[in-house]
Design an enzyme around this catalytic site. Structure first.
Site, PDB file in Angstrom:
ATOM      1  N   LYS A   1       0.820  -1.222   0.000  1.00 18.26           N
ATOM      2  CA  LYS A   1       0.000   0.000   0.000  1.00 18.26           C
ATOM      3  C   LYS A   1       0.857   1.277   0.000  1.00 18.26           C
ATOM      4  O   LYS A   1       2.062   1.237   0.309  1.00 18.26           O
ATOM      5  CB  LYS A   1      -0.916  -0.037   1.219  1.00 18.26           C
ATOM      6  CG  LYS A   1      -1.932  -1.187   1.187  1.00 18.26           C
ATOM      7  CD  LYS A   1      -2.908  -1.065   2.349  1.00 18.26           C
ATOM      8  CE  LYS A   1      -3.958  -2.156   2.292  1.00 18.26           C
ATOM      9  NZ  LYS A   1      -4.982  -1.963   3.347  1.00 18.26           N
TER      10      LYS A   1
ATOM     11  N   TYR B   1     -12.390  -2.062  -3.824  1.00 23.17           N
ATOM     12  CA  TYR B   1     -12.874  -2.242  -2.452  1.00 23.17           C
ATOM     13  C   TYR B   1     -14.402  -2.160  -2.363  1.00 23.17           C
ATOM     14  O   TYR B   1     -14.936  -1.884  -1.277  1.00 23.17           O
ATOM     15  CB  TYR B   1     -12.233  -1.210  -1.533  1.00 23.17           C
ATOM     16  CG  TYR B   1     -10.828  -1.580  -1.082  1.00 23.17           C
ATOM     17  CD1 TYR B   1     -10.603  -2.700  -0.272  1.00 23.17           C
ATOM     18  CD2 TYR B   1      -9.726  -0.813  -1.443  1.00 23.17           C
ATOM     19  CE1 TYR B   1      -9.326  -3.035   0.156  1.00 23.17           C
ATOM     20  CE2 TYR B   1      -8.441  -1.149  -1.011  1.00 23.17           C
ATOM     21  CZ  TYR B   1      -8.259  -2.257  -0.212  1.00 23.17           C
ATOM     22  OH  TYR B   1      -6.996  -2.600   0.226  1.00 23.17           O
TER      23      TYR B   1
ATOM     24  N   ASN C   1      -2.003   0.101   6.782  1.00 22.72           N
ATOM     25  CA  ASN C   1      -1.488  -1.167   7.307  1.00 22.72           C
ATOM     26  C   ASN C   1      -0.582  -1.912   6.317  1.00 22.72           C
ATOM     27  O   ASN C   1      -0.439  -3.127   6.377  1.00 22.72           O
ATOM     28  CB  ASN C   1      -2.637  -2.047   7.834  1.00 22.72           C
ATOM     29  CG  ASN C   1      -3.611  -2.441   6.755  1.00 22.72           C
ATOM     30  OD1 ASN C   1      -3.538  -1.955   5.634  1.00 22.72           O
ATOM     31  ND2 ASN C   1      -4.517  -3.349   7.079  1.00 22.72           N
TER      32      ASN C   1
ATOM     33  N   HIS D   1      -2.199  -5.560   1.622  1.00 20.58           N
ATOM     34  CA  HIS D   1      -3.508  -6.219   1.495  1.00 20.58           C
ATOM     35  C   HIS D   1      -3.251  -7.590   0.898  1.00 20.58           C
ATOM     36  O   HIS D   1      -2.347  -7.742   0.070  1.00 20.58           O
ATOM     37  CB  HIS D   1      -4.420  -5.414   0.555  1.00 20.58           C
ATOM     38  CG  HIS D   1      -5.606  -6.197   0.087  1.00 20.58           C
ATOM     39  ND1 HIS D   1      -6.748  -6.327   0.833  1.00 20.58           N
ATOM     40  CD2 HIS D   1      -5.792  -6.961  -1.023  1.00 20.58           C
ATOM     41  CE1 HIS D   1      -7.591  -7.118   0.199  1.00 20.58           C
ATOM     42  NE2 HIS D   1      -7.040  -7.509  -0.937  1.00 20.58           N
TER      43      HIS D   1
ATOM     44  N   GLU E   1      -9.534 -10.624  -7.534  1.00 21.83           N
ATOM     45  CA  GLU E   1      -8.567  -9.534  -7.351  1.00 21.83           C
ATOM     46  C   GLU E   1      -7.413  -9.628  -8.352  1.00 21.83           C
ATOM     47  O   GLU E   1      -6.933  -8.604  -8.854  1.00 21.83           O
ATOM     48  CB  GLU E   1      -8.069  -9.530  -5.908  1.00 21.83           C
ATOM     49  CG  GLU E   1      -9.192  -9.129  -4.945  1.00 21.83           C
ATOM     50  CD  GLU E   1      -8.824  -9.169  -3.470  1.00 21.83           C
ATOM     51  OE1 GLU E   1      -9.664  -8.762  -2.665  1.00 21.83           O
ATOM     52  OE2 GLU E   1      -7.701  -9.609  -3.121  1.00 21.83           O
TER      53      GLU E   1
HETATM   54  P1  CMP Z   1      -7.387  -4.518   3.684  1.00 25.04           P
HETATM   55  O1  CMP Z   1      -6.924  -5.900   3.900  1.00 25.04           O
HETATM   56  O2  CMP Z   1      -6.785  -3.773   2.543  1.00 25.04           O
HETATM   57  O3  CMP Z   1      -8.989  -4.519   3.486  1.00 25.04           O
HETATM   58  C1  CMP Z   1      -9.805  -3.386   3.778  1.00 25.04           C
HETATM   59  C2  CMP Z   1      -9.039  -2.304   4.460  1.00 25.04           C
HETATM   60  O4  CMP Z   1      -9.802  -1.329   5.129  1.00 25.04           O
HETATM   61  C3  CMP Z   1      -8.210  -2.917   5.565  1.00 25.04           C
HETATM   62  O5  CMP Z   1      -7.145  -3.665   5.020  1.00 25.04           O
HETATM   63  C4  CMP Z   1      -7.791  -1.672   6.350  1.00 25.04           C
HETATM   64  O6  CMP Z   1      -6.582  -1.101   5.895  1.00 25.04           O
HETATM   65  C5  CMP Z   1      -8.928  -0.687   6.052  1.00 25.04           C
HETATM   66  N1  CMP Z   1      -9.629  -0.297   7.262  1.00 25.04           N
HETATM   67  C6  CMP Z   1      -9.697   0.965   7.745  1.00 25.04           C
HETATM   68  N2  CMP Z   1     -10.412   0.997   8.879  1.00 25.04           N
HETATM   69  C7  CMP Z   1     -10.813  -0.276   9.123  1.00 25.04           C
HETATM   70  C8  CMP Z   1     -11.601  -0.875  10.158  1.00 25.04           C
HETATM   71  N3  CMP Z   1     -12.104  -0.160  11.164  1.00 25.04           N
HETATM   72  N4  CMP Z   1     -11.806  -2.205  10.097  1.00 25.04           N
HETATM   73  C9  CMP Z   1     -11.281  -2.938   9.064  1.00 25.04           C
HETATM   74  N5  CMP Z   1     -10.548  -2.409   8.056  1.00 25.04           N
HETATM   75  C10 CMP Z   1     -10.311  -1.094   8.093  1.00 25.04           C
END
Ligand code: CMP
Length: 140
Positions: free
Chosen positions: A11, A51, A114, A117, A128
């Site tokens: 990311k 998403y 984070n 993904h 995906e």
């Molecule tokens: P990802 O695995 O990319 O899938 C959805 C993303 O939403 C997740 O990682 C997080 O980076 C983001 N996200 C932001 N806030 C939240 C939350 N409260 N709960 C879950 N995902 C979140």
């Protein structure tokens, strides 16, 4: 378990900190082979489409802001049990809950930024991969 493929994304928070190599090394050390990879600065439309499953969640707008804030690396990973193995090496979505040694524990800033993904199941992995690599020949 046979060899399978999964989708992985490094990311914007991670590309901004020059962590592409370190994250990819962790994936490779976990036995995952990078069989496709490209750098993409996604548009709002691409982020919302990728998403879409989260479109009704309260964090959707912020998620799309974050994902369009800089370039990402989209990858296809191949290996034994690749979907589960990738999820294991990524660690929990919230870095505060991620196990020691995982990518998110070592590199993620917070739940929204984070660092990585990864697909969560066989059907989402196929979707995906198709979303970012449709028309690309992937050589295993
Ligand atoms: P990802 O695995 O990319 O899938 C959805 C993303 O939403 C997740 O990682 C997080 O980076 C983001 N996200 C932001 N806030 C939240 C939350 N409260 N709960 C879950 N995902 C979140």
């Amino acid at each position: 378990m046979a060899v399978e493929r999964t989708f992985s994304m490094i990311k914007p928070d991670a590309t901004a900190r020059n962590l592409t190599g370190k994250i990819t090394a962790k994936l490779e050390e976990a036995g995952l082979r990078v069989v496709a990879s490209k750098r993409v600065w996604m548009s709002r439309k691409q982020a919302e489409g990728f998403y879409a499953v989260h479109k009704d969640r309260p964090f959707f707008g912020e998620l799309c802001d974050t994902m369009t804030s800089g370039p990402t690396i989209v990858q296809v990973l191949e290996g034994e049990n690749a979907i589960a193995r990738n999820r294991e090496v990524m660690g929990a979505t919230d870095p505060a809950k991620a196990a020691a040694g995982t990518i998110r524990k070592e590199f993620a800033k917070n739940i929204g930024e984070n660092s990585v993904h990864g697909s969560d199941a066989t059907d989402t992995a196929a979707q995906e991969i198709a979303y970012w690599f449709s028309g690309t020949e992937i050589v295993g």
